[in-house]
Design a protein around this motif. Structure first.
Motif, PDB file in Angstrom:
ATOM      1  N   UNK A 228       0.732  -1.233  -0.200  1.00  0.00           N
ATOM      2  CA  UNK A 228      -0.008   0.002  -0.072  1.00  0.00           C
ATOM      3  C   UNK A 228       0.739   1.220  -0.039  1.00  0.00           C
ATOM      4  N   UNK A 229       2.016   1.081   0.644  1.00  0.00           N
ATOM      5  CA  UNK A 229       2.782   2.161   0.817  1.00  0.00           C
ATOM      6  C   UNK A 229       3.533   2.512  -0.548  1.00  0.00           C
ATOM      7  N   UNK A 230       3.896   1.259  -1.046  1.00  0.00           N
ATOM      8  CA  UNK A 230       4.365   1.518  -2.515  1.00  0.00           C
ATOM      9  C   UNK A 230       3.348   2.291  -3.420  1.00  0.00           C
ATOM     10  N   UNK A 231       1.961   1.902  -3.491  1.00  0.00           N
ATOM     11  CA  UNK A 231       1.349   2.628  -4.380  1.00  0.00           C
ATOM     12  C   UNK A 231       1.082   4.137  -4.158  1.00  0.00           C
ATOM     13  N   UNK A 232       1.207   4.559  -2.921  1.00  0.00           N
ATOM     14  CA  UNK A 232       1.317   5.791  -2.644  1.00  0.00           C
ATOM     15  C   UNK A 232       2.533   6.531  -2.865  1.00  0.00           C
TER      16      UNK A 232
END
Length: 345
Positions: A228-232
């Motif tokens: 999820x952090x990677x998407x952000x």
């Protein structure tokens, strides 16, 4: 990914887990069998005992399946790479061969330990126990006890009637039957204790697998958070890339303006050098002009003095001319007078 065959249609695959789980080979040393174990939290989604008649089939480069007749289902495994699938298939074949050898050894051991007096009821009693201890579950190992105790009691009464010629032979027969039942009971007790120990060991191993599964589940949760952090981060990276492109365009425009300003500065420097040159010339001209002005002033003063002297000279000349005229007039009068005198004489 783990799937099982749909029990209603026997055609479609049904997933048993929502996320990737660990599938491990487990060796049960007490039963001398190999198992395929997979846990999803506290739930065992695969508990398959490897038997010699099982076959692992690779249906694609990353998918394989095998049928478990005891579980009455077909298991399917999806792998992340073909290399993992090949390693799993090799281990499956290795443990299948080990199960075959273990079964042959157990059958040979049963044949060696059996006697002619135990081929009737005691033999029937040991055979299901041995088979269940190799391939069965804990519940299957305990349930056969009751019918196996009652069945041997029924057989001696049926077989003893034709041969009961005296009470001594009947007593000997019942004593032998009682001794056989005691031996079988001791063996069943030992097998029950062994199964209890196996259950405890299995619970410990299950707890270890649960801890490992919880750790892996936490790891998966962490990886999902990281994803999820990677998407952000990707969205921020996209925005940063757009900002960088805009800054690069602005920088390019500034560089072009800087080049234009440099050209203007160079031309201004040329103008400045020309201005300095003209300034030097102007200063030289001004210096020469000052010298000329000084000379001109000197000449004007000299001219003025010359004019004054000339006026004075002219005045002197006039006064001299007037004086000369007066003298000439006097001389003329004197001549006339002398002429008259001459004429008169």
């Amino acid at each position: 990914m783990i799937v099982v065959i749909d029990p209603s249609t026997k055609k479609n695959w049904v997933p048993t887990s929502k996320h990737a789980v660990t599938v491990s080979y487990f060796f049960d040393s007490t039963r001398n069998v190999y198992r395929i174990i997979s846990l999803d939290g506290s739930k065992a989604i695969i508990n398959s005992t490897i038997t010699p008649n099982m076959t692992f089939t690779k249906t694609s480069q990353k998918f394989g399946q095998w049928a478990d007749s005891r579980a009455n289902t077909v298991y399917g495994l999806g792998f992340s790479s073909e290399n993992h699938l090949v390693k799993f298939a090799d281990k499956f074949a290795e443990f299948k061969e080990a199960a075959r050898l273990a079964k042959e050894k157990s059958q040979e051991k049963m044949e060696l330990t059996s006697t002619p007096s135990q081929e009737s009821a005691p033999g029937d009693l040991l055979s299901p126990l041995t088979s269940e201890s190799i391939n069965g579950t804990d519940d299957e190992r305990v349930t056969p006890d009751t019918p196996q105790h009652t069945e041997p009691r029924a057989e001696p009464s049926q077989n003893a009637l034709p041969f009961s010629h005296s009470s001594s032979s009947i007593n000997k027969h019942w004593e032998a039957e009682l001794a056989a039942l005691k031996g079988n009971n001791a063996k069943l007790t030992a097998a029950l204790l062994e199964s209890t120990a196996n259950v405890k060991q299995w619970k410990q191993q299950l707890a270890a697998y649960q801890e490992e599964a919880e750790r892996l589940h936490k790891r998966v949760t962490e990886l999902e958070c990281v994803s999820g952090q990677t998407t952000v981060i990707k969205s921020q990276k996209t925005e940063l890339n757009q900002t960088i492109e805009e800054l690069e365009l602005a920088l390019k425009a500034k560089e072009e303006e800087l080049e234009r300003l440099k050209a203007e500065v160079e031309s201004a420097n040329d103008f400045q050098s020309q201005k300095d040159l003209l300034t030097d010339k102007l200063q030289d001209t001004e210096a020469r002009n000052q010298v000329l002005e000084a000379q001109l002033s000197d000449l004007e003063q000299r001219l003025e003095s010359s004019q004054l002297e000339r006026e004075a000279f002219r005045k002197s000349l006039r006064s001299l001319l007037e004086l000369l005229d007066s003298k000439i007039f006097e001389l003329t009068e004197l001549r006339d007078t002398l002429a008259k005198l001459l004429e008169g004489s």
